[in-house]
Design an enzyme around this catalytic site. Sequence first.
Site, PDB file in Angstrom:
ATOM      1  N   HIS A 161     102.928  -3.954  41.202  1.00  0.00           N
ATOM      2  CA  HIS A 161     103.057  -2.977  42.276  1.00  0.00           C
ATOM      3  C   HIS A 161     103.821  -1.748  41.783  1.00  0.00           C
ATOM      4  O   HIS A 161     104.430  -1.756  40.710  1.00  0.00           O
ATOM      5  CB  HIS A 161     103.773  -3.610  43.467  1.00  0.00           C
ATOM      6  CG  HIS A 161     103.249  -3.156  44.794  1.00  0.00           C
ATOM      7  ND1 HIS A 161     102.787  -1.865  45.017  1.00  0.00           N
ATOM      8  CD2 HIS A 161     103.101  -3.809  45.988  1.00  0.00           C
ATOM      9  CE1 HIS A 161     102.384  -1.758  46.270  1.00  0.00           C
ATOM     10  NE2 HIS A 161     102.548  -2.921  46.877  1.00  0.00           N
ATOM     11  N   SER A 213      96.614   7.146  40.792  1.00  0.00           N
ATOM     12  CA  SER A 213      96.299   8.486  40.307  1.00  0.00           C
ATOM     13  C   SER A 213      95.160   8.447  39.295  1.00  0.00           C
ATOM     14  O   SER A 213      94.864   7.401  38.693  1.00  0.00           O
ATOM     15  CB  SER A 213      97.530   9.112  39.659  1.00  0.00           C
ATOM     16  OG  SER A 213      97.850   8.428  38.453  1.00  0.00           O
ATOM     17  N   GLU A 234      90.077   2.954  42.540  1.00  0.00           N
ATOM     18  CA  GLU A 234      90.120   3.843  43.708  1.00  0.00           C
ATOM     19  C   GLU A 234      91.212   4.849  43.422  1.00  0.00           C
ATOM     20  O   GLU A 234      92.391   4.525  43.452  1.00  0.00           O
ATOM     21  CB  GLU A 234      90.399   3.050  44.991  1.00  0.00           C
ATOM     22  CG  GLU A 234      90.141   3.857  46.255  1.00  0.00           C
ATOM     23  CD  GLU A 234      91.393   4.487  46.822  1.00  0.00           C
ATOM     24  OE1 GLU A 234      91.603   5.709  46.570  1.00  0.00           O
ATOM     25  OE2 GLU A 234      92.147   3.800  47.517  1.00  0.00           O
ATOM     26  N   CYS A 268      95.005   8.753  50.243  1.00  0.00           N
ATOM     27  CA  CYS A 268      93.846   9.225  49.487  1.00  0.00           C
ATOM     28  C   CYS A 268      92.708   9.631  50.413  1.00  0.00           C
ATOM     29  O   CYS A 268      91.963  10.564  50.123  1.00  0.00           O
ATOM     30  CB  CYS A 268      93.374   8.142  48.517  1.00  0.00           C
ATOM     31  SG  CYS A 268      94.569   7.724  47.244  1.00  0.00           S
ATOM     32  N   GLU A 365      94.778  17.573  44.421  1.00  0.00           N
ATOM     33  CA  GLU A 365      95.026  16.815  45.639  1.00  0.00           C
ATOM     34  C   GLU A 365      96.404  17.144  46.197  1.00  0.00           C
ATOM     35  O   GLU A 365      97.392  17.133  45.466  1.00  0.00           O
ATOM     36  CB  GLU A 365      94.934  15.319  45.356  1.00  0.00           C
ATOM     37  CG  GLU A 365      95.135  14.448  46.580  1.00  0.00           C
ATOM     38  CD  GLU A 365      95.011  12.961  46.282  1.00  0.00           C
ATOM     39  OE1 GLU A 365      94.825  12.189  47.237  1.00  0.00           O
ATOM     40  OE2 GLU A 365      95.096  12.585  45.093  1.00  0.00           O
TER      41      GLU A 365
END
Length: 461
Positions: A161, A213, A234, A268, A365
């Site tokens: 994580h 990322s 993803e 996202c 982004e």
Amino acid sequence: MPIATVNPANGETLKTYEAMGEEEIERRLQLAQATFRTYRTTSFAERAGLLNRAAELLDDATQDIARVMTTEMGKPVKQARAEAAKCAKAMRWYAEHAESLLADEEPAAYDVKDSGASRALVRYRPLGPVLAVMPWNFPLWQVIRFAAPALMAGNVGLLKHASNVPQTALFLEDLFHQAGYPEGCFQTLLVGSGAIDDILRDERVKAATLTGSEPAGRAVASTAGDMVKKTVLELGGSDPYIVMPSADVDRAAEIAVTARVQNNGQSCIAAKRFIVHTDVYDRFAERFVEGMKALKVGDPLEEDTEVGPISSEQGRTDLEELVDDARRSGASVLCGGERPDGPGWYYPPTVVADVSREMRIHREETFGPVATLYRAADLDEAVLIANDSAFGLSSNVWTRDEAEVDRFVRDLEAGGVFVNGMTASHPAFPFGGVKRSGYGRELSGHGIREFCNITTVWHGA
């Protein structure tokens, strides 16, 4: 980055953890491999019983884990509770549907005969230990949407994580342990990002999934490619939100606010680029800016807070740089755009208009409550602006014209098209993107089959 809980509302370090050493990592890899040998033979009914029990335990722990998530990464506590509830729902969904999703498939009788077989089928078998590299922004949901299908398919999980949510990571390991899963079915590896390469290169790890990322995705994909291992990625998103003249403009503007600032704008699949037909641009912009200005920014542990802090000081700095670059390059800041005084890594809801292709904010982004606003002359220009991005995660279109809907579904370069609503994930629908937003799919039947050995079984006549 240290493995630590740092409260983004005030910058206070609450807990720190030592990274696991090589011996502990090796012990856990051995355990994962050994557990898989027996867990893979369990029935769907057994796996469903364990997953349903985990969902019950999560329901019981919702209040506590919601506060932990909020303290670790800053999301409003109401949203943290909703995230926990969503996880429990997904766990129950896979417990109910996994067996049918992975049922043996029988080819058409004609094809079986044509192949010279007396019978044939396709069977889905688990791969083994799967490494999950997960982000901080939805610290429960990102993990559960991998773990629930993977465990129901008979795989075992190894979680690396994000280093700023260690308490949530440890909670997840304990959750599955308390539910009765065999030791080694789901393990949290408290390690830094530098350890990922060696873990993924280990022959006992059969595949990997990453949400994060683009650079992180490239690194994992490169290693996995070198080792010829399956991956699902993803990555980032810069989702378009298109409003056409036939839309309910007031409703579109209202939903646009939520679509942009959900999870403090750090999502996202949050809408980020708002592309509005010129005929309704002024009306939409006025209502959208009003809605963004009206949001309550504050302590994420307070029930009426709508926008909390950015998760890290660096994250806020990155956001500021994008807005400042746009301003210097001629963009108009319609609201927000200035760092507030006081402790914590807060940034106000911000709307930036008059954006050009040369600006960084157009290409990169924006991971925070910052929206960019574009004017489109017609549908063709709206599609052109929407697709002028390296990303292709999801998209939102507002129109009552079915011909326009067909055009958007045909032409938008994205993994999803949400019509007259905001993008959301649900266990029944596949989730993922194209272009630099990654590849593969999570959730639904597509997601559970990603980490299966799709096996052809052929019997001679």
